[in-house]
Design a protein around this motif. Structure first.
Motif: not given
Length: 410
Positions: A147, A235, A253
């Protein structure tokens, strides 16, 4: 059916209940006192509300640490999470304190990674130290499901902070008596970043950290293409002026718990004399760092669009208030006087932040008498990034020489 009580009987029964309640209250207070907490400071280490995340937490994370953007606070969050969950961190090799900055990142800047082909590479869970983004090299040391996220700040305030912090490091800043003087005639002081490494802090610093040319013309097609590059890879992009809202979204997230994203401000400057940049000077700063300004505007809009779509105003406000309440709760537990202090007043050298530039960098003193569990949590939350990095390095590479932090050894 019970017989009706007379007035005297009712009086003594009520009196007995009151005495019983007072006895229970005093016993409860004594138990808190024995545990080391007075009733007025009975702060739990557990969050205010249950906050179980759905599914397993994300543990492979790359944070691009931009400069003077509240990124040290985010770095502390990641270091704590890595330490708590026994995750590996991509740390600078040998005596280094950064990953090759301001040069473009190369995989072999990371301790434990060999210079060579992909078969020689080691993968890590977390990467968050200073580097200039270079995706192909980052991908050599980070898993495929990593991520990616970063943080931005209004370039007017980011430049103001950079001027104070890097005043003696950046040649363009050294020659200017003030930021106002610099912004009045920036080309009189500024050297192209490729010729003077220190001047990467003087113009479009966030654009530079992303791996782009800080002196490129702000051509619309070029800027849109680079923004699309960032959007595809990262992201999430946090916004420093809305850090709490950003952390609420980050937590969602990553599937983390509330305490995983609660943090105290680190590497913050003390109160400064004067009103700061006037509105006209702020506009000059944004024109001077026009690429950073476009970057900031785009991702500020993106952040708020995502917050509206995923949370809505009421849910967002509730989660932000929960985050702030927990921060206040932990500040009351952890911090002497509940607030940061000037560097000269920091009692423990291990908690003293590195000092740079014109302004005092604030630090923290912990409350005395903390029990071992609270002390461990609180110390992690206030440890400056250099000391924290050195501690993680010693833990992760016990066979290697320890990092030397010169300003703590004087």
């Amino acid at each position: 059916m019970l017989p009706a009580l007379g007035g005297t009987q009712r009086y003594f029964r009520v009196l007995l209940l009151i005495l019983l309640a007072l006895t229970v209250l005093l016993l409860h207070r004594n138990l808190l006192h024995k545990a080391g907490f007075l009733q007025k400071n009975a702060i739990q280490l557990t969050p205010l509300l249950e906050d179980q995340a759905e599914g397993p937490p994300v543990t492979n994370i790359m944070f691009l640490k931009t400069h003077k953007t509240a990124s040290s606070t985010v770095l502390n969050i990641l270091y704590r999470f890595a330490e708590t969950h026994n995750l590996s961190v991509a740390l600078p090799a040998g005596p280094r304190f950064h990953l090759g900055y301001p040069g473009l990142f190369q995989a072999y800047y990371v301790e434990g990674v060999k210079q060579g082909g992909p078969s020689a590479q080691r993968r890590f869970n977390v990467m968050c130290n200073h580097l200039r983004f270079n995706l192909p090299e980052v991908q050599k040391v980070m898993p495929r499901d990593t991520f990616y996220f970063s943080i931005l700040r209004d370039p007017a305030f980011q430049l103001e902070s950079s001027f104070a912090y890097y005043k003696h490091h950046a040649p363009a800043f050294r020659g200017a008596s003030s930021l106002d003087a610099f912004l009045a005639s920036p080309w009189s002081y500024y050297a192209n970043a490729s010729r003077s490494a220190g001047d990467v802090y003087a113009r479009n610093g966030m654009w530079f950290d992303l791996g782009f040319d800080p002196d490129a013309p702000a051509d619309d097609a070029y800027v849109r293409a680079r923004l699309a590059d960032v959007q595809r890879r990262f992201q999430l992009v946090l916004i420093a002026e809305h850090l709490d809202e950003s952390l609420v979204l980050l937590r969602r997230r990553l599937g983390w718990r509330l305490d995983d994203v609660v943090a105290f401000p680190l590497n913050a400057r003390g109160a400064r004399p004067g009103p700061g940049l006037a509105p006209a000077a702020q506009e000059r700063a944004r024109r001077w760092s026009a690429l950073d300004w476009r970057l900031y505007l785009h991702f500020n809009r993106t952040l708020w669009a995502r917050l509206r779509a995923e949370l809505g105003p009421r849910r967002l406000q509730a989660e932000v208030e929960l985050l702030r309440a927990r921060r206040r709760q932990l500040a009351g537990l952890c911090l002497q006087d509940g607030a940061p202090t000037h560097s000269a007043h920091v009692r423990e050298p291990r908690l003293l932040p590195f000092q740079s530039g014109q302004d005092d960098i604030l630090g923290y003193n912990l409350r005395p008498g903390l029990d071992p569990e609270a002390l461990r949590l609180c110390r992690r939350m206030v440890t400056p990034e250099l000391q924290y990095m050195a501690r993680l390095y010693a833990r992760q590479f016990p066979e290697k020489p320890r990092k030397s932090i010169p300003f703590l050894e004087e």
